[in-house]
Structures are given as structure tokens and as C-alpha cells.
Design a protein around this motif. Structure first.
Motif, PDB file in Angstrom:
ATOM      1  N   LEU A   1       0.831  -1.210   0.000  1.00  0.00           N
ATOM      2  CA  LEU A   1       0.000   0.000   0.000  1.00  0.00           C
ATOM      3  C   LEU A   1       0.864   1.258   0.000  1.00  0.00           C
ATOM      4  O   LEU A   1       0.556   2.230  -0.702  1.00  0.00           O
ATOM      5  N   ARG A   2       1.941   1.264   0.777  1.00  0.00           N
ATOM      6  CA  ARG A   2       2.853   2.417   0.787  1.00  0.00           C
ATOM      7  C   ARG A   2       3.462   2.640  -0.592  1.00  0.00           C
ATOM      8  O   ARG A   2       3.555   3.770  -1.073  1.00  0.00           O
ATOM      9  N   THR A   3       3.859   1.558  -1.230  1.00  0.00           N
ATOM     10  CA  THR A   3       4.445   1.643  -2.568  1.00  0.00           C
ATOM     11  C   THR A   3       3.429   2.202  -3.555  1.00  0.00           C
ATOM     12  O   THR A   3       3.748   3.073  -4.368  1.00  0.00           O
ATOM     13  N   ARG A   4       2.204   1.731  -3.473  1.00  0.00           N
ATOM     14  CA  ARG A   4       1.147   2.214  -4.376  1.00  0.00           C
ATOM     15  C   ARG A   4       0.854   3.693  -4.121  1.00  0.00           C
ATOM     16  O   ARG A   4       0.631   4.448  -5.076  1.00  0.00           O
ATOM     17  N   LEU A   5       0.876   4.121  -2.887  1.00  0.00           N
ATOM     18  CA  LEU A   5       0.658   5.530  -2.552  1.00  0.00           C
ATOM     19  C   LEU A   5       1.732   6.397  -3.193  1.00  0.00           C
ATOM     20  O   LEU A   5       1.432   7.445  -3.781  1.00  0.00           O
ATOM     21  N   VAL A   6       2.971   5.978  -3.118  1.00  0.00           N
ATOM     22  CA  VAL A   6       4.075   6.720  -3.735  1.00  0.00           C
ATOM     23  C   VAL A   6       3.864   6.795  -5.248  1.00  0.00           C
ATOM     24  O   VAL A   6       4.064   7.851  -5.863  1.00  0.00           O
ATOM     25  N   GLU A   7       3.434   5.693  -5.860  1.00  0.00           N
ATOM     26  CA  GLU A   7       3.179   5.679  -7.302  1.00  0.00           C
ATOM     27  C   GLU A   7       2.062   6.649  -7.673  1.00  0.00           C
ATOM     28  O   GLU A   7       2.171   7.398  -8.649  1.00  0.00           O
ATOM     29  N   LEU A   8       0.986   6.653  -6.900  1.00  0.00           N
ATOM     30  CA  LEU A   8      -0.139   7.543  -7.184  1.00  0.00           C
ATOM     31  C   LEU A   8       0.242   9.005  -6.995  1.00  0.00           C
ATOM     32  O   LEU A   8      -0.148   9.871  -7.790  1.00  0.00           O
ATOM     33  N   GLU A   9       1.007   9.305  -5.950  1.00  0.00           N
ATOM     34  CA  GLU A   9       1.467  10.681  -5.746  1.00  0.00           C
ATOM     35  C   GLU A   9       2.325  11.143  -6.915  1.00  0.00           C
ATOM     36  O   GLU A   9       2.219  12.286  -7.363  1.00  0.00           O
ATOM     37  N   ALA A  10       3.170  10.273  -7.427  1.00  0.00           N
ATOM     38  CA  ALA A  10       4.006  10.623  -8.575  1.00  0.00           C
ATOM     39  C   ALA A  10       3.144  10.900  -9.803  1.00  0.00           C
ATOM     40  O   ALA A  10       3.422  11.835 -10.561  1.00  0.00           O
ATOM     41  N   LEU A  11       2.085  10.118  -9.999  1.00  0.00           N
ATOM     42  CA  LEU A  11       1.186  10.354 -11.128  1.00  0.00           C
ATOM     43  C   LEU A  11       0.499  11.709 -11.029  1.00  0.00           C
ATOM     44  O   LEU A  11       0.253  12.366 -12.031  1.00  0.00           O
ATOM     45  N   LEU A  12       0.188  12.116  -9.807  1.00  0.00           N
ATOM     46  CA  LEU A  12      -0.479  13.397  -9.592  1.00  0.00           C
ATOM     47  C   LEU A  12       0.495  14.569  -9.562  1.00  0.00           C
ATOM     48  O   LEU A  12       0.101  15.723  -9.631  1.00  0.00           O
ATOM     49  N   GLY A  13       1.779  14.285  -9.434  1.00  0.00           N
ATOM     50  CA  GLY A  13       2.767  15.356  -9.369  1.00  0.00           C
ATOM     51  C   GLY A  13       2.972  15.917  -7.986  1.00  0.00           C
ATOM     52  O   GLY A  13       3.559  16.978  -7.824  1.00  0.00           O
ATOM     53  N   VAL A  14       2.491  15.222  -6.968  1.00  0.00           N
ATOM     54  CA  VAL A  14       2.629  15.717  -5.597  1.00  0.00           C
ATOM     55  C   VAL A  14       3.511  14.807  -4.751  1.00  0.00           C
ATOM     56  O   VAL A  14       3.517  14.900  -3.533  1.00  0.00           O
ATOM     57  N   GLY A  15       4.266  13.944  -5.406  1.00  0.00           N
ATOM     58  CA  GLY A  15       5.166  13.048  -4.687  1.00  0.00           C
ATOM     59  C   GLY A  15       6.349  13.796  -4.092  1.00  0.00           C
ATOM     60  O   GLY A  15       6.670  14.915  -4.495  1.00  0.00           O
ATOM     61  N   ASN A  16       6.987  13.174  -3.136  1.00  0.00           N
ATOM     62  CA  ASN A  16       8.106  13.818  -2.438  1.00  0.00           C
ATOM     63  C   ASN A  16       9.226  14.231  -3.379  1.00  0.00           C
ATOM     64  O   ASN A  16       9.836  15.287  -3.197  1.00  0.00           O
TER      65      ASN A  16
END
Length: 125
Positions: free
Chosen positions: A9-24
Motif C-alpha cells: 500500500l505504501r508503494t502504491r501511494l508513492v506511485e499515485l502521488e508521482a502520477l499526480l505530481g505531488v510526490g516527495n
């Protein structure tokens, strides 16, 4: 929930944030280029991934994980956008207001310029 499921789930969250452009990673690179807060960098990151960033979409991306009683007034996005425009103008990038959509956009050229700055290929003005 097992530890492996939590990690998935953490990995998927990071992937989704990257898709949205709001990843770390995106936010960190934007903060090195812009005189902006992390939240403002998230707005710019989101704008880089979209043709138009609407007020409603920004509210969902920035505050959708909070309980509804903790959602800010939509006017907060307008206030933050004034600050985002100022930060981007300092590096030679203009934000367009998309009147028919209720949002804001960056030109293809400005997106490319900003991505080049994030990659360290050119210095911020």
C-alpha cells in the motif's frame, strides 16, 4: 493487515502521488527551483501533470485525505495560487487563467522550462 500488505500500500501511494505530481521527489525538486512552500510546490507539480488544474481538483489532491470537517474553504486555493504565480513569475514562467474551466494552466513551453530547471539543466532566474 500483514507487513507485506502495508508495504504494498505504501508503494502504491508513492506511485499515485508521482502520477499526480505531488510526490516527495517532485516537491523536493520544485523547492530547489522556486521560492515556495511545500504545499505551493505540490500545486505546481499537479499543474505540470495536467492541461488545466481546477480549484476542485486541487482541493481534492491537497486535502482529500482529511476528514470533511478539516477541509479548508475553496478560497484558500485562490490565495495559494496568487503566491504560486508570484513564485513562478520570478523564474520567468506565467500561469494562465482558464476562465471556462475554473482553473489555471501552464503552457507547454513553460512546463518544459520548469522541468529542465527541476532537472538542474538550467539555473533559476
Amino acid at each position: 493487515m500483514t507487513e507485506a500488505e502495508q508495504e504494498a500500500l505504501r508503494t502504491r501511494l508513492v506511485e499515485l502521488e508521482a502520477l499526480l505530481g505531488v510526490g516527495n521527489d517532485d516537491v523536493s525538486r520544485l523547492l530547489t527551483v522556486l521560492d515556495a512552500t511545500p504545499q505551493q510546490a505540490e500545486i505546481v507539480g499537479f499543474m505540470l501533470k495536467r492541461a488545466v488544474a481546477t480549484r476542485d481538483a486541487l482541493l481534492i489532491v491537497l486535502f482529500g485525505n482529511r476528514p470533511e470537517c478539516d477541509h479548508p474553504e475553496p478560497k484558500l486555493i485562490d490565495v495559494q495560487m496568487v503566491k504560486v504565480k508570484r513564485a513562478l513569475r520570478k523564474v520567468g514562467i506565467e500561469v494562465r487563467t482558464e476562465w471556462g474551466y475554473g482553473g489555471w494552466a501552464l503552457s507547454r513551453e513553460d512546463k518544459a522550462k520548469l522541468r529542465a530547471m527541476m532537472a538542474g539543466e538550467m539555473a533559476a532566474a
